[in-house]
Design a protein around this motif. Structure first.
Motif, mmCIF file in Angstrom:
data_model
loop_
_atom_site.group_PDB
_atom_site.id
_atom_site.type_symbol
_atom_site.label_atom_id
_atom_site.label_comp_id
_atom_site.label_asym_id
_atom_site.label_seq_id
_atom_site.Cartn_x
_atom_site.Cartn_y
_atom_site.Cartn_z
ATOM 1 N N VAL A 47 -13.639 -20.543 -6.844
ATOM 2 C CA VAL A 47 -13.063 -19.314 -7.401
ATOM 3 C C VAL A 47 -11.549 -19.363 -7.250
ATOM 4 C CG1 VAL A 47 -12.936 -16.796 -7.222
ATOM 5 C CG2 VAL A 47 -15.124 -17.953 -6.853
ATOM 6 N N ILE A 101 -8.530 -16.776 -7.044
ATOM 7 C CA ILE A 101 -8.195 -15.368 -6.855
ATOM 8 C C ILE A 101 -6.711 -15.185 -7.163
ATOM 9 C CG2 ILE A 101 -8.045 -13.469 -5.203
ATOM 10 C CD1 ILE A 101 -10.362 -14.768 -3.669
ATOM 11 N N ASP A 156 -3.960 -12.511 -7.092
ATOM 12 C CA ASP A 156 -3.597 -11.186 -6.590
ATOM 13 C C ASP A 156 -2.364 -11.338 -5.714
ATOM 14 O OD1 ASP A 156 -3.624 -8.741 -4.765
ATOM 15 O OD2 ASP A 156 -5.344 -8.288 -6.044
ATOM 16 N N GLY A 200 -6.447 -10.497 -1.106
ATOM 17 C CA GLY A 200 -6.968 -11.785 -1.542
ATOM 18 C C GLY A 200 -7.789 -12.461 -0.461
ATOM 19 N N LEU A 203 -11.187 -10.780 -0.268
ATOM 20 C CA LEU A 203 -12.063 -11.243 -1.343
ATOM 21 C C LEU A 203 -12.636 -12.619 -1.011
ATOM 22 C CD1 LEU A 203 -10.146 -10.299 -4.640
ATOM 23 C CD2 LEU A 203 -12.200 -9.230 -3.713
ATOM 24 N N GLY A 204 -11.761 -13.505 -0.543
ATOM 25 C CA GLY A 204 -12.210 -14.848 -0.196
ATOM 26 C C GLY A 204 -13.260 -14.838 0.903
ATOM 27 N N ILE A 232 -12.152 -21.702 -2.360
ATOM 28 C CA ILE A 232 -11.339 -20.557 -2.754
ATOM 29 C C ILE A 232 -9.882 -20.989 -2.858
ATOM 30 C CG2 ILE A 232 -10.629 -18.204 -2.219
ATOM 31 C CD1 ILE A 232 -13.593 -18.389 -2.684
ATOM 32 N N THR A 268 -6.014 -19.434 -4.087
ATOM 33 C CA THR A 268 -5.348 -18.168 -4.361
ATOM 34 C C THR A 268 -4.017 -18.405 -5.062
ATOM 35 O OG1 THR A 268 -4.264 -18.132 -2.188
ATOM 36 C CG2 THR A 268 -6.421 -17.049 -2.372
ATOM 37 N N MET A 325 -10.771 -14.403 -10.519
ATOM 38 C CA MET A 325 -10.710 -12.976 -10.197
ATOM 39 C C MET A 325 -9.249 -12.570 -10.335
ATOM 40 S SD MET A 325 -13.307 -13.191 -6.935
ATOM 41 C CE MET A 325 -13.513 -11.440 -6.712
ATOM 42 N N ASP A 340 -6.022 -9.788 -10.942
ATOM 43 C CA ASP A 340 -5.427 -8.455 -10.843
ATOM 44 C C ASP A 340 -4.424 -8.283 -11.985
ATOM 45 O OD1 ASP A 340 -4.557 -5.981 -10.037
ATOM 46 O OD2 ASP A 340 -3.392 -6.706 -8.335
ATOM 47 N N LYS A 378 -10.661 -1.709 -7.709
ATOM 48 C CA LYS A 378 -10.417 -2.306 -6.396
ATOM 49 C C LYS A 378 -11.140 -1.590 -5.257
ATOM 50 C CE LYS A 378 -6.328 -5.165 -6.522
ATOM 51 N NZ LYS A 378 -5.005 -5.456 -5.928
#
Length: 237
Positions: free
Chosen positions: A16, A18, A20, A26, A29-30, A42, A44, A65, A67, A117
């Motif tokens: 994934v 992320i 953000d 972040g 989420l991870g 993961i 970011t 994912m 934002d 969120k």
């Protein structure tokens, strides 16, 4: 908090991205994803530029994912840039911007799903699995009704188009995060004049502050309610 039931999917999540700009969010989420999918990779990114670089460097996640509010982009233009670069990559938008018009615009442009969120972690994990399995997800509160009633934001595009040319210029600068002093400098106006223009445009739009005005602009543009070229620049730059 979103508490509606979500069917558990058998979709497997191996990686994934992320996107953000808030590291704590972040990281949360991870952590939630690793708890549900042990071994999930993961990555970011705190800006659109960093996200695009990760993709250019060869990272091919199962899911992004994303934002909407990032340091180098505002509104849905960042999502559109990412979508154009990787049209087959599922993108789950997770944002504090919860305008129904914006959510509908995102889904119409190919988003795999949307979550506010404040969604709980249990819903988040299950929605991620469903999206990776090929499904799409929008909370019930944001789904299009078969018999659409006039929305609360109906007519906002007309209000924006009725702003004077000077007010439209100021509105663009407000949306780009400029302070009154910066707006005055860029438009060669006295700061008191800028304040007077802002007071007038807030009154004309029927909002209380600059943030509400910017949100109205973003929602109206996402819904295609205004054709003003200055306003359209907000989502495209």
């Amino acid at each position: 908090m979103i508490q509606e039931p979500v069917t558990v999917s058998t979709g497997q999540v191996g990686s994934v991205l992320i996107v953000d700009d808030h590291p704590l969010y972040g990281d949360a989420l991870g952590a939630a994803l690793r708890n549900e999918y042990p071994g999930c990779r993961i990555e970011t990114a705190q800006s659109l530029r960093a996200a695009l670089k990760a993709l250019d460097d060869g990272f091919r996640p199962d899911l992004v994912m994303f934002d909407l509010k990032l340091p180098d982009v505002r509104g849905i233009s960042g999502f559109l840039s990412l979508r154009e670069r990787m049209p087959d990559l599922p993108i789950l938008v997770i944002s504090s911007l919860t305008s129904t018009d914006v959510v509908h615009a995102l889904m119409d442009k190919g988003a795999a799903g949307f979550l506010p969120k404040d969604a709980c972690s249990d819903v988040l994990r299950k929605v991620v699995g469903s999206i990776v399995a090929g499904e799409r997800y929008v909370p019930t509160a944001y789904q299009k009704a078969e018999d659409t009633l006039p929305s609360e934001g109906a007519g906002t595009g007309t209000k924006l188009d009725e702003l004077t040319p000077q007010q439209q210029k100021i509105m663009r600068l407000i949306c780009s995060g400029k302070a009154n002093k910066q707006i005055a400098y860029e438009l060669c106006l006295a700061e008191a004049t800028v304040k007077a223009h802002i007071t007038a445009l807030l009154r004309r739009l029927g909002v209380q502050n600059r943030t509400q005005a910017a949100m109205m602009m973003e929602s109206s543009l996402a819904a295609g309610q205004t054709t003003d070229p200055d306003a359209l620049a907000f989502l495209t730059h």
